[in-house]
Design a protein around this motif. Structure first.
Motif, PDB file in Angstrom:
ATOM      1  N   GLY A 184      10.546  23.368 -11.505  1.00 52.46           N
ATOM      2  CA  GLY A 184       9.372  23.206 -10.646  1.00 52.46           C
ATOM      3  C   GLY A 184       9.721  22.686  -9.265  1.00 52.46           C
ATOM      4  O   GLY A 184       9.204  23.178  -8.256  1.00 52.46           O
ATOM      5  N   ALA A 185      10.614  21.700  -9.202  1.00 52.95           N
ATOM      6  CA  ALA A 185      10.969  21.104  -7.912  1.00 52.95           C
ATOM      7  C   ALA A 185      11.716  22.084  -7.021  1.00 52.95           C
ATOM      8  O   ALA A 185      11.469  22.171  -5.814  1.00 52.95           O
ATOM      9  CB  ALA A 185      11.817  19.851  -8.142  1.00 52.95           C
ATOM     10  N   VAL A 186      12.613  22.863  -7.607  1.00 49.40           N
ATOM     11  CA  VAL A 186      13.421  23.783  -6.814  1.00 49.40           C
ATOM     12  C   VAL A 186      12.618  25.003  -6.370  1.00 49.40           C
ATOM     13  O   VAL A 186      13.059  25.780  -5.533  1.00 49.40           O
ATOM     14  CB  VAL A 186      14.707  24.176  -7.591  1.00 49.40           C
ATOM     15  N   GLY A 199      -2.147  24.018 -15.363  1.00 45.73           N
ATOM     16  CA  GLY A 199      -0.880  23.307 -15.215  1.00 45.73           C
ATOM     17  C   GLY A 199      -1.010  21.838 -15.571  1.00 45.73           C
ATOM     18  O   GLY A 199      -0.130  21.253 -16.213  1.00 45.73           O
ATOM     19  N   LEU A 200      -2.118  21.222 -15.148  1.00 48.19           N
ATOM     20  CA  LEU A 200      -2.353  19.817 -15.473  1.00 48.19           C
ATOM     21  C   LEU A 200      -2.601  19.618 -16.963  1.00 48.19           C
ATOM     22  O   LEU A 200      -2.141  18.643 -17.565  1.00 48.19           O
ATOM     23  CB  LEU A 200      -3.554  19.292 -14.675  1.00 48.19           C
ATOM     24  N   LEU A 201      -3.316  20.560 -17.581  1.00 45.89           N
ATOM     25  CA  LEU A 201      -3.618  20.440 -19.004  1.00 45.89           C
ATOM     26  C   LEU A 201      -2.363  20.600 -19.870  1.00 45.89           C
ATOM     27  O   LEU A 201      -2.248  19.986 -20.935  1.00 45.89           O
ATOM     28  CB  LEU A 201      -4.660  21.492 -19.409  1.00 45.89           C
ATOM     29  N   LEU A 202      -1.419  21.413 -19.401  1.00 49.60           N
ATOM     30  CA  LEU A 202      -0.236  21.717 -20.205  1.00 49.60           C
ATOM     31  C   LEU A 202       1.014  20.961 -19.757  1.00 49.60           C
ATOM     32  O   LEU A 202       2.094  21.189 -20.293  1.00 49.60           O
ATOM     33  CB  LEU A 202       0.059  23.225 -20.148  1.00 49.60           C
ATOM     34  N   LYS A 203       0.873  20.053 -18.775  1.00 49.11           N
ATOM     35  CA  LYS A 203       2.073  19.458 -18.184  1.00 49.11           C
ATOM     36  C   LYS A 203       2.905  18.669 -19.183  1.00 49.11           C
ATOM     37  O   LYS A 203       4.135  18.660 -19.106  1.00 49.11           O
ATOM     38  CB  LYS A 203       1.694  18.576 -16.993  1.00 49.11           C
ATOM     39  N   SER A 204       2.259  17.989 -20.127  1.00 52.18           N
ATOM     40  CA  SER A 204       3.045  17.212 -21.090  1.00 52.18           C
ATOM     41  C   SER A 204       3.881  18.121 -21.975  1.00 52.18           C
ATOM     42  O   SER A 204       5.011  17.798 -22.340  1.00 52.18           O
ATOM     43  CB  SER A 204       2.126  16.346 -21.957  1.00 52.18           C
ATOM     44  N   GLN A 211      -1.927  34.215 -12.128  1.00 49.21           N
ATOM     45  CA  GLN A 211      -0.915  33.169 -12.003  1.00 49.21           C
ATOM     46  C   GLN A 211      -0.881  32.252 -13.213  1.00 49.21           C
ATOM     47  O   GLN A 211       0.152  31.644 -13.512  1.00 49.21           O
ATOM     48  CB  GLN A 211      -1.165  32.312 -10.748  1.00 49.21           C
ATOM     49  N   VAL A 212      -2.007  32.134 -13.913  1.00 53.93           N
ATOM     50  CA  VAL A 212      -2.073  31.242 -15.072  1.00 53.93           C
ATOM     51  C   VAL A 212      -1.059  31.663 -16.131  1.00 53.93           C
ATOM     52  O   VAL A 212      -0.413  30.820 -16.765  1.00 53.93           O
ATOM     53  CB  VAL A 212      -3.495  31.225 -15.660  1.00 53.93           C
ATOM     54  N   ALA A 213      -0.906  32.976 -16.306  1.00 55.92           N
ATOM     55  CA  ALA A 213       0.029  33.482 -17.315  1.00 55.92           C
ATOM     56  C   ALA A 213       1.460  33.037 -17.015  1.00 55.92           C
ATOM     57  O   ALA A 213       2.285  32.914 -17.922  1.00 55.92           O
ATOM     58  CB  ALA A 213      -0.048  35.002 -17.391  1.00 55.92           C
ATOM     59  N   ALA A 214       1.752  32.780 -15.730  1.00 55.10           N
ATOM     60  CA  ALA A 214       3.120  32.415 -15.332  1.00 55.10           C
ATOM     61  C   ALA A 214       3.530  31.037 -15.825  1.00 55.10           C
ATOM     62  O   ALA A 214       4.699  30.673 -15.726  1.00 55.10           O
ATOM     63  CB  ALA A 214       3.252  32.484 -13.813  1.00 55.10           C
ATOM     64  N   VAL A 239       0.484  26.925  -4.869  1.00 56.96           N
ATOM     65  CA  VAL A 239       0.958  26.612  -6.222  1.00 56.96           C
ATOM     66  C   VAL A 239       2.380  26.072  -6.179  1.00 56.96           C
ATOM     67  O   VAL A 239       2.712  25.075  -6.828  1.00 56.96           O
ATOM     68  CB  VAL A 239       0.903  27.877  -7.112  1.00 56.96           C
ATOM     69  N   ILE A 240       3.241  26.747  -5.403  1.00 54.66           N
ATOM     70  CA  ILE A 240       4.639  26.336  -5.308  1.00 54.66           C
ATOM     71  C   ILE A 240       4.751  24.930  -4.726  1.00 54.66           C
ATOM     72  O   ILE A 240       5.486  24.082  -5.241  1.00 54.66           O
ATOM     73  CB  ILE A 240       5.427  27.343  -4.451  1.00 54.66           C
ATOM     74  N   VAL A 241       4.011  24.680  -3.643  1.00 54.42           N
ATOM     75  CA  VAL A 241       4.050  23.364  -3.005  1.00 54.42           C
ATOM     76  C   VAL A 241       3.513  22.288  -3.950  1.00 54.42           C
ATOM     77  O   VAL A 241       4.125  21.226  -4.130  1.00 54.42           O
ATOM     78  CB  VAL A 241       3.247  23.365  -1.690  1.00 54.42           C
ATOM     79  N   GLY A 242       2.366  22.580  -4.568  1.00 51.98           N
ATOM     80  CA  GLY A 242       1.767  21.605  -5.479  1.00 51.98           C
ATOM     81  C   GLY A 242       2.660  21.290  -6.656  1.00 51.98           C
ATOM     82  O   GLY A 242       2.869  20.115  -7.007  1.00 51.98           O
ATOM     83  N   ALA A 243       3.198  22.334  -7.291  1.00 53.45           N
ATOM     84  CA  ALA A 243       4.056  22.133  -8.463  1.00 53.45           C
ATOM     85  C   ALA A 243       5.348  21.419  -8.082  1.00 53.45           C
ATOM     86  O   ALA A 243       5.806  20.512  -8.789  1.00 53.45           O
ATOM     87  CB  ALA A 243       4.372  23.482  -9.114  1.00 53.45           C
TER      88      ALA A 243
END
Length: 295
Positions: free
Chosen positions: A65-67, A121-126, A180-183, A219-223
Protein backbone atom coordinates in the motif's frame (compact mmCIF):
# COMPACT_ATOMS: atom_id res chain seq x y z
CA UNK A 1 8.84 -15.46 10.33
CA UNK A 2 7.97 -11.92 9.35
CA UNK A 3 8.83 -9.00 11.54
CA UNK A 4 5.68 -7.44 12.95
CA UNK A 5 5.69 -3.86 14.11
CA UNK A 6 5.90 -4.05 17.90
CA UNK A 7 2.68 -2.19 18.70
CA UNK A 8 -0.82 -3.28 17.60
CA UNK A 9 -2.73 -0.52 15.81
CA UNK A 10 -6.48 -0.35 16.36
CA UNK A 11 -6.46 -3.88 17.81
CA UNK A 12 -4.70 -5.50 14.86
CA UNK A 13 -1.08 -6.17 14.00
CA UNK A 14 0.78 -4.39 11.23
CA UNK A 15 3.06 -6.58 9.13
CA UNK A 16 6.38 -4.78 8.72
CA UNK A 17 8.18 -7.86 7.49
CA UNK A 18 9.58 -6.02 4.47
CA UNK A 19 12.14 -4.39 6.79
CA UNK A 20 13.87 -7.76 7.14
CA UNK A 21 14.30 -8.19 3.39
CA UNK A 22 17.13 -5.66 3.15
CA UNK A 23 17.94 -3.10 0.47
CA UNK A 24 18.81 -5.38 -2.45
CA UNK A 25 15.60 -7.41 -2.23
CA UNK A 26 13.54 -4.26 -1.72
CA UNK A 27 15.06 -2.68 -4.84
CA UNK A 28 13.97 -5.75 -6.81
CA UNK A 29 10.48 -5.63 -5.30
CA UNK A 30 10.31 -1.86 -5.86
CA UNK A 31 10.98 -2.36 -9.58
CA UNK A 32 8.33 -5.09 -9.69
CA UNK A 33 5.83 -2.89 -7.83
CA UNK A 34 6.46 0.12 -10.05
CA UNK A 35 5.96 -1.87 -13.25
CA UNK A 36 3.01 -4.02 -12.19
CA UNK A 37 1.04 -1.35 -10.29
CA UNK A 38 0.10 0.44 -13.50
CA UNK A 39 0.04 -2.56 -15.81
CA UNK A 40 -3.26 -4.46 -15.43
CA UNK A 41 -1.62 -7.58 -14.00
CA UNK A 42 -1.81 -6.89 -10.23
CA UNK A 43 1.15 -5.55 -8.31
CA UNK A 44 -0.15 -7.16 -5.11
CA UNK A 45 -0.13 -10.56 -6.77
CA UNK A 46 3.44 -10.17 -7.98
CA UNK A 47 4.69 -8.86 -4.63
CA UNK A 48 3.18 -11.95 -3.05
CA UNK A 49 4.08 -14.48 -5.75
CA UNK A 50 7.67 -13.55 -6.65
CA UNK A 51 8.93 -13.63 -3.02
CA UNK A 52 7.21 -17.02 -2.70
CA UNK A 53 9.07 -18.34 -5.77
CA UNK A 54 12.38 -16.94 -4.52
CA UNK A 55 11.92 -18.19 -0.97
CA UNK A 56 11.66 -14.67 0.47
CA UNK A 57 9.11 -13.72 3.08
CA UNK A 58 5.93 -11.90 2.12
CA UNK A 59 6.65 -8.12 2.29
CA UNK A 60 3.08 -7.60 3.54
CA UNK A 61 0.12 -5.43 2.63
CA UNK A 62 1.44 -2.27 4.38
CA UNK A 63 4.50 -2.23 2.10
CA UNK A 64 2.35 -2.84 -0.97
CA UNK A 65 0.00 0.00 0.00
CA UNK A 66 2.73 2.48 0.91
CA UNK A 67 4.78 1.90 -2.23
CA UNK A 68 1.67 2.58 -4.35
CA UNK A 69 2.60 6.23 -3.84
CA UNK A 70 5.21 5.64 -6.55
CA UNK A 71 2.40 5.32 -9.09
CA UNK A 72 0.93 8.59 -7.83
CA UNK A 73 4.12 10.45 -8.76
CA UNK A 74 4.25 8.76 -12.17
CA UNK A 75 0.60 9.50 -12.96
CA UNK A 76 0.82 13.13 -11.80
CA UNK A 77 3.82 13.72 -14.07
CA UNK A 78 2.55 11.87 -17.14
CA UNK A 79 -1.06 13.09 -17.01
CA UNK A 80 -0.34 16.54 -15.57
CA UNK A 81 -2.29 18.36 -18.31
CA UNK A 82 -5.41 16.22 -17.99
CA UNK A 83 -5.36 16.37 -14.19
CA UNK A 84 -4.82 20.14 -14.19
CA UNK A 85 -7.73 20.61 -16.60
CA UNK A 86 -10.09 18.59 -14.43
CA UNK A 87 -8.92 20.20 -11.17
CA UNK A 88 -8.95 23.85 -12.27
CA UNK A 89 -12.02 23.30 -14.44
CA UNK A 90 -13.90 21.99 -11.42
CA UNK A 91 -12.83 24.96 -9.29
CA UNK A 92 -13.84 27.42 -12.02
CA UNK A 93 -17.22 25.70 -12.42
CA UNK A 94 -17.83 25.99 -8.67
CA UNK A 95 -16.86 29.66 -8.75
CA UNK A 96 -19.20 30.33 -11.69
CA UNK A 97 -21.85 27.97 -10.30
CA UNK A 98 -21.79 26.11 -13.60
CA UNK A 99 -22.57 22.67 -12.20
CA UNK A 100 -23.40 21.20 -15.59
CA UNK A 101 -19.91 21.68 -17.05
CA UNK A 102 -18.08 18.50 -18.15
CA UNK A 103 -15.07 19.29 -15.93
CA UNK A 104 -17.24 19.71 -12.83
CA UNK A 105 -19.18 16.51 -13.44
CA UNK A 106 -15.97 14.59 -14.09
CA UNK A 107 -14.25 16.05 -11.02
CA UNK A 108 -17.20 15.24 -8.76
CA UNK A 109 -17.49 11.82 -10.36
CA UNK A 110 -13.89 11.03 -9.45
CA UNK A 111 -14.47 12.09 -5.85
CA UNK A 112 -17.73 10.16 -5.49
CA UNK A 113 -16.31 7.17 -7.38
CA UNK A 114 -13.59 6.92 -4.74
CA UNK A 115 -16.03 6.55 -1.83
CA UNK A 116 -17.01 2.85 -2.27
CA UNK A 117 -13.43 1.54 -2.25
CA UNK A 118 -12.58 3.85 0.65
CA UNK A 119 -15.41 2.43 2.76
CA UNK A 120 -14.63 -1.19 1.91
CA UNK A 121 -10.92 -0.62 2.51
CA UNK A 122 -11.64 0.60 6.03
CA UNK A 123 -13.98 -2.31 6.74
CA UNK A 124 -11.45 -4.89 5.56
CA UNK A 125 -8.23 -3.25 6.77
CA UNK A 126 -7.70 -5.59 9.72
CA UNK A 127 -7.97 -8.60 7.41
CA UNK A 128 -5.88 -7.08 4.64
CA UNK A 129 -3.07 -5.81 6.90
CA UNK A 130 -2.70 -8.74 9.26
CA UNK A 131 0.22 -11.15 8.88
CA UNK A 132 -0.71 -14.27 6.88
CA UNK A 133 -3.98 -12.70 5.69
CA UNK A 134 -6.22 -15.33 4.02
CA UNK A 135 -6.85 -12.89 1.18
CA UNK A 136 -3.13 -13.04 0.33
CA UNK A 137 -3.12 -16.80 -0.16
CA UNK A 138 -1.65 -17.91 -3.48
CA UNK A 139 -4.82 -19.86 -4.28
CA UNK A 140 -7.00 -16.74 -3.93
CA UNK A 141 -4.57 -14.74 -6.08
CA UNK A 142 -4.55 -17.46 -8.75
CA UNK A 143 -8.35 -17.58 -8.97
CA UNK A 144 -8.54 -13.77 -9.14
CA UNK A 145 -5.97 -13.70 -11.96
CA UNK A 146 -7.99 -16.19 -14.01
CA UNK A 147 -11.31 -14.40 -13.47
CA UNK A 148 -9.85 -11.06 -14.51
CA UNK A 149 -8.13 -12.64 -17.51
CA UNK A 150 -11.48 -14.00 -18.72
CA UNK A 151 -13.16 -10.61 -18.22
CA UNK A 152 -10.41 -8.91 -20.24
CA UNK A 153 -10.98 -11.32 -23.14
CA UNK A 154 -14.75 -10.80 -23.04
CA UNK A 155 -14.36 -6.99 -22.95
CA UNK A 156 -11.98 -7.08 -25.91
CA UNK A 157 -14.18 -9.38 -27.98
CA UNK A 158 -17.70 -7.99 -27.48
CA UNK A 159 -17.23 -4.25 -26.78
CA UNK A 160 -16.64 -1.39 -29.17
CA UNK A 161 -13.79 0.87 -28.11
CA UNK A 162 -14.71 4.24 -29.62
CA UNK A 163 -15.27 6.74 -26.81
CA UNK A 164 -12.40 9.09 -25.99
CA UNK A 165 -11.60 11.23 -22.95
CA UNK A 166 -13.94 14.04 -24.01
CA UNK A 167 -16.93 11.64 -23.83
CA UNK A 168 -16.43 10.61 -20.19
CA UNK A 169 -19.49 11.09 -17.97
CA UNK A 170 -20.42 11.18 -14.30
CA UNK A 171 -21.95 7.72 -14.73
CA UNK A 172 -18.64 6.38 -16.06
CA UNK A 173 -16.90 7.61 -12.91
CA UNK A 174 -19.39 5.81 -10.68
CA UNK A 175 -19.18 2.51 -12.56
CA UNK A 176 -15.39 2.48 -12.82
CA UNK A 177 -15.20 3.69 -9.20
CA UNK A 178 -17.27 0.70 -8.08
CA UNK A 179 -14.94 -1.58 -10.04
CA UNK A 180 -12.08 -0.40 -7.79
CA UNK A 181 -13.66 -2.24 -4.86
CA UNK A 182 -12.82 -5.59 -6.46
CA UNK A 183 -9.14 -4.58 -6.44
CA UNK A 184 -9.04 -5.03 -2.65
CA UNK A 185 -8.74 -8.74 -3.44
CA UNK A 186 -5.07 -9.46 -4.26
CA UNK A 187 -4.73 -10.66 -7.84
CA UNK A 188 -7.58 -8.54 -9.21
CA UNK A 189 -5.49 -5.36 -9.72
CA UNK A 190 -6.87 -1.85 -9.39
CA UNK A 191 -5.79 -0.89 -12.89
CA UNK A 192 -7.01 -4.26 -14.18
CA UNK A 193 -10.51 -3.92 -12.73
CA UNK A 194 -10.92 -0.28 -13.74
CA UNK A 195 -9.49 -0.66 -17.25
CA UNK A 196 -11.77 -3.66 -17.80
CA UNK A 197 -14.77 -1.62 -16.61
CA UNK A 198 -13.76 1.16 -19.00
CA UNK A 199 -13.55 -1.30 -21.89
CA UNK A 200 -17.04 -2.61 -21.09
CA UNK A 201 -18.24 1.03 -21.19
CA UNK A 202 -16.94 1.34 -24.75
CA UNK A 203 -13.89 3.49 -24.02
CA UNK A 204 -10.84 3.39 -26.24
CA UNK A 205 -8.10 1.29 -24.73
CA UNK A 206 -5.74 4.20 -24.09
CA UNK A 207 -8.66 6.27 -22.72
CA UNK A 208 -9.68 3.46 -20.36
CA UNK A 209 -6.09 3.26 -19.08
CA UNK A 210 -5.68 7.03 -18.66
CA UNK A 211 -9.05 7.29 -16.89
CA UNK A 212 -8.14 4.35 -14.65
CA UNK A 213 -4.91 6.03 -13.55
CA UNK A 214 -6.45 9.46 -12.95
CA UNK A 215 -9.46 8.04 -11.10
CA UNK A 216 -7.07 6.04 -8.93
CA UNK A 217 -5.10 9.05 -7.68
CA UNK A 218 -7.26 9.66 -4.56
CA UNK A 219 -7.27 5.94 -3.72
CA UNK A 220 -3.51 5.57 -4.16
CA UNK A 221 -2.76 8.65 -2.06
CA UNK A 222 -5.25 7.69 0.65
CA UNK A 223 -4.10 4.08 0.88
CA UNK A 224 -0.42 5.01 0.77
CA UNK A 225 -0.51 7.60 3.52
CA UNK A 226 -2.83 5.44 5.64
CA UNK A 227 -0.28 2.62 5.61
CA UNK A 228 2.58 5.01 6.40
CA UNK A 229 0.56 6.52 9.26
CA UNK A 230 -0.20 3.09 10.72
CA UNK A 231 3.43 1.99 10.45
CA UNK A 232 4.40 5.18 12.28
CA UNK A 233 1.84 4.51 15.01
CA UNK A 234 3.11 0.95 15.28
CA UNK A 235 6.59 2.21 16.10
CA UNK A 236 8.46 0.92 13.06
CA UNK A 237 12.21 1.17 13.55
CA UNK A 238 14.53 3.47 11.55
CA UNK A 239 15.81 0.63 9.39
CA UNK A 240 12.26 -0.05 8.26
CA UNK A 241 11.80 3.55 7.14
CA UNK A 242 15.06 3.56 5.19
CA UNK A 243 14.18 0.29 3.47
CA UNK A 244 10.73 1.68 2.61
CA UNK A 245 12.28 4.86 1.18
CA UNK A 246 14.57 2.86 -1.10
CA UNK A 247 11.60 0.82 -2.32
CA UNK A 248 9.56 3.95 -2.97
CA UNK A 249 12.29 5.68 -4.97
CA UNK A 250 12.96 2.57 -7.06
CA UNK A 251 9.26 2.00 -7.68
CA UNK A 252 8.71 5.63 -8.73
CA UNK A 253 11.28 5.37 -11.53
CA UNK A 254 9.90 2.02 -12.69
CA UNK A 255 6.29 3.29 -12.56
CA UNK A 256 6.99 6.27 -14.81
CA UNK A 257 8.67 4.05 -17.41
CA UNK A 258 5.76 1.59 -17.16
CA UNK A 259 3.02 4.15 -17.71
CA UNK A 260 4.89 5.65 -20.67
CA UNK A 261 5.33 2.23 -22.30
CA UNK A 262 1.74 1.12 -21.58
CA UNK A 263 0.13 4.21 -23.08
CA UNK A 264 2.20 3.88 -26.24
CA UNK A 265 1.37 0.18 -26.44
CA UNK A 266 -2.40 0.64 -26.06
CA UNK A 267 -2.53 3.24 -28.84
CA UNK A 268 -1.90 0.43 -31.32
CA UNK A 269 -2.61 -2.90 -29.62
CA UNK A 270 -5.22 -4.63 -27.49
CA UNK A 271 -5.09 -5.73 -23.85
CA UNK A 272 -5.22 -9.43 -24.76
CA UNK A 273 -1.56 -9.95 -23.92
CA UNK A 274 -2.36 -9.07 -20.30
CA UNK A 275 -5.38 -11.40 -20.34
CA UNK A 276 -3.33 -14.40 -21.50
CA UNK A 277 -0.59 -13.57 -19.02
CA UNK A 278 -3.16 -13.52 -16.21
CA UNK A 279 -4.59 -16.88 -17.24
CA UNK A 280 -1.12 -18.42 -17.37
CA UNK A 281 -0.09 -16.96 -13.99
CA UNK A 282 -3.35 -18.01 -12.36
CA UNK A 283 -3.02 -21.57 -13.68
CA UNK A 284 0.57 -21.84 -12.43
CA UNK A 285 -0.38 -20.56 -8.97
CA UNK A 286 -3.36 -22.87 -8.52
CA UNK A 287 -1.53 -25.96 -9.76
CA UNK A 288 1.66 -25.08 -7.87
CA UNK A 289 -0.26 -24.49 -4.65
CA UNK A 290 -2.34 -27.66 -5.01
CA UNK A 291 0.72 -29.88 -5.49
CA UNK A 292 2.76 -28.04 -2.86
CA UNK A 293 5.31 -26.76 -5.36
CA UNK A 294 4.83 -23.15 -4.20
CA UNK A 295 4.55 -22.13 -0.56
Amino acid sequence: MSLVCPIPVHDHLIDCGFAELGYFKIIILGIIQGITELLPISSTAHLRVIPAFLGWQDPGTPFTGAVQLASFFAVMIYFRKEIAKIFFGTLLSIKERNFSSPDFRLGMGIIIGTIPVGIMGLLLKSTLNSPNSPLRSLYVIGVACIIMGVLFIVAEKICKHKRDFSKLTFKDCLIVGLAQVAALIPGVSRSGSTITAGLFLGLKRETAAAFSFILGVPVIVGAGFKEIHEMYNAGMIAQGWSVLAVGLITASIAAFLAVFALMKYLERRSTLIFAWYRLFLGFILIVGTYFGLIH
